[in-house]
Design a protein around this motif. Sequence first.
Motif, short mmCIF file in Angstrom:
data_model
loop_
_atom_site.label_atom_id
_atom_site.label_comp_id
_atom_site.label_asym_id
_atom_site.label_seq_id
_atom_site.Cartn_x
_atom_site.Cartn_y
_atom_site.Cartn_z
N MET A 1 17.07 13.15 -7.07
CA MET A 1 15.64 13.26 -7.20
C MET A 1 15.00 12.67 -5.95
N THR A 2 14.04 13.38 -5.44
CA THR A 2 13.30 12.92 -4.26
C THR A 2 11.82 12.93 -4.59
N PHE A 3 11.15 11.86 -4.27
CA PHE A 3 9.70 11.79 -4.45
C PHE A 3 9.05 12.02 -3.09
N LEU A 4 8.21 13.03 -3.03
CA LEU A 4 7.48 13.37 -1.81
C LEU A 4 6.08 12.78 -1.92
N MET A 5 5.82 11.78 -1.10
CA MET A 5 4.50 11.15 -1.10
C MET A 5 3.56 12.06 -0.32
N LYS A 6 2.63 12.70 -1.04
CA LYS A 6 1.78 13.72 -0.45
C LYS A 6 0.40 13.16 -0.08
N ALA A 7 0.17 13.10 1.20
CA ALA A 7 -1.13 12.75 1.76
C ALA A 7 -1.24 13.51 3.07
N ALA A 8 -2.38 14.07 3.34
CA ALA A 8 -2.59 14.83 4.57
C ALA A 8 -2.23 13.95 5.78
N PRO A 9 -1.69 14.55 6.83
CA PRO A 9 -1.28 13.77 8.00
C PRO A 9 -2.38 12.88 8.58
N ASP A 10 -3.63 13.33 8.55
CA ASP A 10 -4.70 12.50 9.10
C ASP A 10 -4.91 11.23 8.27
N ILE A 11 -4.68 11.31 6.96
CA ILE A 11 -4.78 10.12 6.11
C ILE A 11 -3.67 9.14 6.46
N GLY A 12 -2.45 9.66 6.63
CA GLY A 12 -1.33 8.80 7.02
C GLY A 12 -1.58 8.14 8.36
N ASN A 13 -2.12 8.89 9.29
CA ASN A 13 -2.42 8.33 10.62
C ASN A 13 -3.48 7.24 10.53
N ASP A 14 -4.48 7.43 9.69
CA ASP A 14 -5.52 6.40 9.51
C ASP A 14 -4.92 5.12 8.94
N ARG A 15 -3.93 5.25 8.07
CA ARG A 15 -3.32 4.08 7.44
C ARG A 15 -2.52 3.22 8.42
N ILE A 16 -2.03 3.83 9.48
CA ILE A 16 -1.20 3.07 10.42
C ILE A 16 -1.89 2.80 11.75
N LYS A 17 -3.17 3.05 11.84
CA LYS A 17 -3.86 2.96 13.12
C LYS A 17 -3.90 1.55 13.70
N ASN A 18 -3.75 0.52 12.88
CA ASN A 18 -3.85 -0.85 13.36
C ASN A 18 -2.49 -1.51 13.60
N ARG A 19 -1.47 -0.72 13.74
CA ARG A 19 -0.15 -1.28 14.04
C ARG A 19 0.50 -0.50 15.18
N GLN A 20 1.54 -1.05 15.73
CA GLN A 20 2.25 -0.37 16.81
C GLN A 20 3.00 0.83 16.24
N LYS A 21 2.84 1.99 16.86
CA LYS A 21 3.45 3.22 16.37
C LYS A 21 4.82 3.43 17.00
N ASP A 22 5.73 4.04 16.20
CA ASP A 22 7.04 4.40 16.75
C ASP A 22 6.96 5.78 17.40
N ARG A 23 8.09 6.27 17.87
CA ARG A 23 8.14 7.53 18.61
C ARG A 23 7.62 8.71 17.77
N ILE A 24 8.01 8.78 16.52
CA ILE A 24 7.57 9.89 15.66
C ILE A 24 6.08 9.77 15.36
N GLU A 25 5.64 8.58 15.07
CA GLU A 25 4.22 8.37 14.74
C GLU A 25 3.31 8.68 15.92
N MET A 26 3.85 8.63 17.14
CA MET A 26 3.05 8.91 18.33
C MET A 26 2.93 10.41 18.63
N GLU A 27 3.64 11.23 17.87
CA GLU A 27 3.54 12.67 18.08
C GLU A 27 2.12 13.15 17.76
N ASN A 28 1.77 14.34 18.28
CA ASN A 28 0.42 14.86 18.08
C ASN A 28 0.20 15.36 16.65
N SER A 29 -1.05 15.61 16.32
CA SER A 29 -1.41 15.99 14.94
C SER A 29 -0.80 17.33 14.54
N ASP A 30 -0.61 18.24 15.48
CA ASP A 30 0.00 19.53 15.17
C ASP A 30 1.44 19.33 14.68
#
Length: 92
Positions: A1-30
């Motif tokens: 069983m896998t739980f997929l946490m569903k939130a639009a990418p822009d919401i996820g990006n807003d949640r991590i905006k105040n921390r240092q981003k890793d390589r994947i998190e630094m990718e563009n919105s597309d």
Amino acid sequence: MTFLMKAAPDIGNDRIKNRQKDRIEMENSDFHRRVYMGYEELEKLFPDRIIGIDATQSINDIEQSIIRHINQIIYAPAAKPWDLPRNSWQKR
């Protein structure tokens, strides 16, 4: 069983905006939009294995939703051999 946490990418990006981003998190919105769409497609292809959870809810609501899904599986009646497709239990 896998739980997929569903939130639009822009919401996820807003949640991590105040921390240092890793390589994947630094990718563009597309990139993040395509990944999100890919996971949504997998959820549609494997509905018995992947359970979408609305990740815009509170942490407590998310937790309760996950517990509810797990309990449905744990306490579901066990399948009897005669309820399964014949070739899944038949000796050859």
